[in-house]
Design an enzyme around this catalytic site. Structure first.
Site, PDB file in Angstrom:
ATOM      1  N   TYR A 184      69.324  81.100  37.752  1.00 39.80           N
ATOM      2  CA  TYR A 184      68.440  80.370  36.687  1.00 39.80           C
ATOM      3  C   TYR A 184      67.929  79.152  37.172  1.00 39.80           C
ATOM      4  O   TYR A 184      68.345  78.604  38.087  1.00 39.80           O
ATOM      5  CB  TYR A 184      69.178  80.139  35.368  1.00 39.80           C
ATOM      6  N   CYS A 185      66.677  78.857  36.564  1.00 38.58           N
ATOM      7  CA  CYS A 185      65.915  77.646  36.816  1.00 38.58           C
ATOM      8  C   CYS A 185      65.134  77.293  35.525  1.00 38.58           C
ATOM      9  O   CYS A 185      65.249  77.997  34.492  1.00 38.58           O
ATOM     10  CB  CYS A 185      65.015  77.871  38.146  1.00 38.58           C
ATOM     11  N   THR A 186      64.316  76.273  35.764  1.00 39.31           N
ATOM     12  CA  THR A 186      63.473  75.763  34.413  1.00 39.31           C
ATOM     13  C   THR A 186      62.834  76.910  33.647  1.00 39.31           C
ATOM     14  O   THR A 186      63.176  77.251  32.593  1.00 39.31           O
ATOM     15  CB  THR A 186      62.918  74.423  34.731  1.00 39.31           C
ATOM     16  N   ILE A 213      65.363  78.983  32.060  1.00 35.30           N
ATOM     17  CA  ILE A 213      66.241  78.295  30.899  1.00 35.30           C
ATOM     18  C   ILE A 213      65.434  77.989  29.547  1.00 35.30           C
ATOM     19  O   ILE A 213      65.824  77.866  28.720  1.00 35.30           O
ATOM     20  CB  ILE A 213      66.690  76.915  31.366  1.00 35.30           C
TER      21      ILE A 213
END
Length: 302
Positions: A184-186, A213
Site C-alpha cells: 500500500y501507498c498514498t 490509501i
C-alpha cells in the site's frame, strides 16, 4: 473565490516522446492557472495539482484525450488555493525513483507483472477470510508511517524509495515470500512498481490496493484496518478521512500525541520534524540536525 480542489493521479502507458508530453502538460496547466507537480517518463505520468475546480475539470478532460491516459483515476480532495507554491513539470527516468528504470515493463494496459489489484472492500474481505496470514507491506518512506499506517503493517526502514531494492534483497523478508502480502501507498503509484519488483524477487502472492490509501480511506474510513492520518505531498502535510481518526504519531521532543510534521528551519534542508503544537513554538526544536538527510530524492507524489 471559486471552490478550490486538489487532484492526485498517475497513469502507466508507453510514452515515445516524454519531452513533447512535458511541453503539452506545462502549456495546459499554465493556461488554466494550475500549480503543483507533474512527472513524466517513458512509463507514463504522475501528478498532483491544485486550483479552481472548473480549471481542474478542464485539465482532466483534456489530459484524458491522450490515448494512454484515458483510464486514469483522478482522486479529488479539498484545497485552499495555496497548497502549491508553483508549477513544476519534469521528465525523469522513473515516475517513482526505485533506481531500476530498465526493470519496469509497461504496455497499453499498465505495468506488466505487478500485484493483483484489490478494491478496498476486497482488502477487508481477504483479511476476514485469511486472518493474520495476510501481511500489509508499506510502500512509502518510513517516516510517513509515523502518523498513519495499516494495523500491524511491515514498515521497511527506508527514507526514500531508493532504499527498497537493497532492503528487499537483504534476506530479511525471505520468511514471508510465500504469504499473502498487500502493498500500500498514498495513491497507488508506488505499489504499481513495488509489487512488480517484489514478484521478480520471489514473493509469490502480492496484492496492491486499487487507488491506494486514499481510496481505502474514502471507502472504509477509520473503523476498519487503517489507523491514523495520511501524509500528503503538499502544504496540507496530512489529511484525516473522518473525525474518528486516531492520532498515532509521537512528538519527537516530548513524546506527546501529534500528526503534524513541521519543516526544518535549515534553509537548504528538506527534512520534516514531527512535533506537537507546544514543542513547535520553540525555535530550537526546529533547528537543523546533523542526521537530517531526508527529502533529496522525494519526487513521487503518490
Amino acid at each position: 473565490m471559486e471552490l478550490q480542489k486538489i487532484i492526485l493521479y498517475y497513469g502507466f502507458a508507453p510514452i515515445s516522446d516524454p519531452e513533447a508530453v512535458k511541453l503539452w502538460q506545462k502549456t495546459l496547466c499554465e493556461s488554466l492557472g494550475l500549480k503543483g507537480r507533474i512527472l513524466i517518463s517513458k512509463h507514463g505520468i504522475n501528478g498532483t495539482l491544485g486550483g479552481d475546480m472548473s480549471a481542474l475539470k478542464k485539465y482532466v478532460r483534456q489530459t484524458k484525450e491522450f490515448a494512454g491516459f484515458r483510464k486514469i483515476d483522478f482522486k479529488w480532495s479539498d484545497g485552499t488555493g495555496e497548497d502549491f507554491p508553483r508549477l513544476r513539470v519534469r521528465v525523469r527516468d522513473e515516475l517513482v525513483a526505485f533506481g531500476v528504470p530498465d526493470e519496469l515493463v509497461v504496455n497499453a494496459k499498465g505495468v506488466v507483472g505487478g500485484g493483483k489489484h484489490l478494491k478496498p472492500r476486497e482488502v477487508d474481505q481477504l483479511v476476514a477470510e485469511r486472518g493474520d496470514e495476510v501481511l500489509f507491506f508499506d510502500g512509502r518512506n518510513s517516516w510517513e508511517a509515523k502518523i498513519g499506517k495499516f494495523k500491524n503493517a511491515i514498515v521497511p526502514d527506508v527514507d526514500t524509495t531508493h532504499g527498497f531494492i537493497q532492503d528487499l534483497e537483504s534476506g530479511k523478508y525471505d520468511d514471508i515470500k510465500d504469504k499473502p502480502i498487500v502493498t500500500y501507498c498514498t495513491g497507488g503509484i508506488r505499489c504499481e512498481v513495488l509489487s512488480a519488483i517484489m514478484i521478480k524477487r520471489g514473493f509469490k502472492e502480492v496484492y496492491q490496493i486499487e487507488g491506494g490509501i486514499v481510496r481505502y480511506g474514502e471507502s472504509q474510513g477509520d473503523e476498519s484496518l487503517w489507523e491514523g492520518s495520511l501524509y500528503v505531498f503538499d502544504d496540507r502535510m496530512n489529511i484525516n478521512f473522518t473525525d474518528k481518526a486516531k492520532t498515532i504519531g509521537e512528538c519527537e521532543k516530548c513524546g506527546g500525541a501529534t500528526s503534524r510534521f513541521r519543516n526544518c528551519a535549515g534553509l537548504s534542508c528538506k527534512d520534516l520534524i514531527l512535533l506537537c503544537d507546544d514543542c513547535a513554538e520553540k525555535p530550537e526544536n526546529l533547528a537543523c540536525q546533523p542526521d537530517h538527510t531526508r527529502g533529496k530524492a522525494i519526487t513521487q507524489v503518490g
